[in-house]
Design an enzyme around this catalytic site. Structure first.
Site, short mmCIF file in Angstrom:
data_model
loop_
_atom_site.label_atom_id
_atom_site.label_comp_id
_atom_site.label_asym_id
_atom_site.label_seq_id
_atom_site.Cartn_x
_atom_site.Cartn_y
_atom_site.Cartn_z
CG ASP A 51 -2.19 0.90 0.93
OD1 ASP A 51 -2.57 1.06 -0.25
OD2 ASP A 51 -2.75 1.45 1.90
CG ASP B 4 -4.39 -1.49 -4.21
OD1 ASP B 4 -5.29 -1.80 -5.01
OD2 ASP B 4 -4.60 -0.85 -3.16
CG ASP C 184 -12.63 1.36 2.18
OD1 ASP C 184 -12.38 0.17 1.92
OD2 ASP C 184 -13.63 1.95 1.74
#
Length: 321
Positions: free
Chosen positions: A108, A146, A295
């Site tokens: 991330d 991601d 989130d």
């Protein structure tokens, strides 16, 4: 994007067999019932708590989440025992689990779900443990949400060449398993507009050995938008690959305001998990992100991956089916 790293206990199957019909999905035949339902999600525990409090309306709403298949995210250094527990329980139930590998270094890019393996050697050990946990059992595996798209967009601290090599190692190792279906994450339809640029990055990350790509993980783009984007991406890859799409929270499509990715209001559960997609390019609609998990600490939410009952209720209340 972070999902809570709750360990999967050895008593998982026993718990499944002792659940009441109100908290466990009843098995049925056919491709729409392919995927395993974890009996001990935060949503399942919440529904049970509401029922014990006499809050039956809320319990029924949360059941819309708890009785459907959701992915198990593995973000610890040694995922093998947890993977083994999940795949064994799913095999005994004659279902297929959905697993997420989520431990790449600089995960991330230092944001809400920061973390991951400390170095390349630790990550390869993680992948080896993950693969040994699956063995010859069936599983759908989503590889590193991601990771590729964020590299294309710019990921501070991550070495692109090293990351590509580690992703290719994961794809190769997992794809070699006899009954694993492997999908390398490709972000979402609104992230990298140039599918040719993204296709080049996916090739560098080893997509050639994967069954296909995963789209919309933890996002809100519609099925139609994801399928259209995926079709263009597969063309850019030269064909031969398939898609899985995360539909866990896309029932009302994306939010039009600021920070649309982070706990947006007014969203809804999307298409329940199924392999009956009506699109030969889309192998499955999956609930990869667990609905009701935050989130991040935006819009009053708890830390990323923590269960948020109010959000779960909102998603279920707004669902069309």
């Amino acid at each position: 994007m972070f999902m809570s790293p709750r360990p999967v206990l050895g008593a998982l199957l026993t718990a499944f067999l002792t659940l009441t019909p109100a908290t466990a999905a009843a098995p049925s035949d056919g491709p729409a019932a392919t995927f395993w339902v974890d009996p001990d999600t935060a949503a399942a525990r919440q529904a049970s708590a509401y029922r014990a409090q006499g809050r039956t309306d809320e319990a029924r709403l949360i059941d819309r989440i708890a009785t459907r298949s959701q992915a198990t995210w593995l973000n610890g250094a040694n995922p093998g025992p947890a993977v083994r527990s999940v795949t064994l329980a799913a095999t005994r139930a004659r279902r297929t689990p959905v697993l997420v590998a989520y431990h790449i270094p600089h995960r991330d890019c230092g944001l809400h779900s920061a973390g991951g393996a400390g170095d390349a050697a630790a990550y390869r050990a993680y992948v080896d443990s993950f693969a040994s946990g699956i063995g010859a059992r069936s599983a759908y595996v989503i590889v590193e949400p991601d990771a590729v798209a964020s590299t294309v967009a710019g990921c501070a601290g991550a070495d692109t060449k090293e990351r590509d090599g580690l992703l290719a190692y994961a794809v190769n190792r997992l794809s070699a398993l006899p009954r694993a279906r492997v999908y390398l994450d490709a972000g979402n339809a609104s992230w990298i507009p140039d599918v040719w640029q993204l296709a080049a990055a996916l090739r560098a990350a080893g997509v050639a050995k994967a069954d296909g790509v995963a789209l919309n993980v933890s996002n809100y783009r519609t099925n139609a938008e994801s399928s259209d984007y995926g079709r263009r991406l597969v063309t850019a890859l030269g064909g031969g690959k398939h898609l899985v799409v995360d539909t866990s929270r896309n029932g009302n499509g994306p939010y039009a305001g600021a920070d649309a990715w982070c706990n947006p209001p007014g969203r809804a559960l999307g298409t329940p998990p199924t392999t009956r997609t009506g699109d030969p390019l889309v192998d499955a609609y999956l609930w990869v992100k667990r609905p009701g998990e935050s989130d991040g600490t935006c819009r009053g939410g708890p830390v990323a991956g923590a269960w948020w009952a109010a959000k779960g209720l909102e998603l279920a209340r707004n669902a069309r089916g």
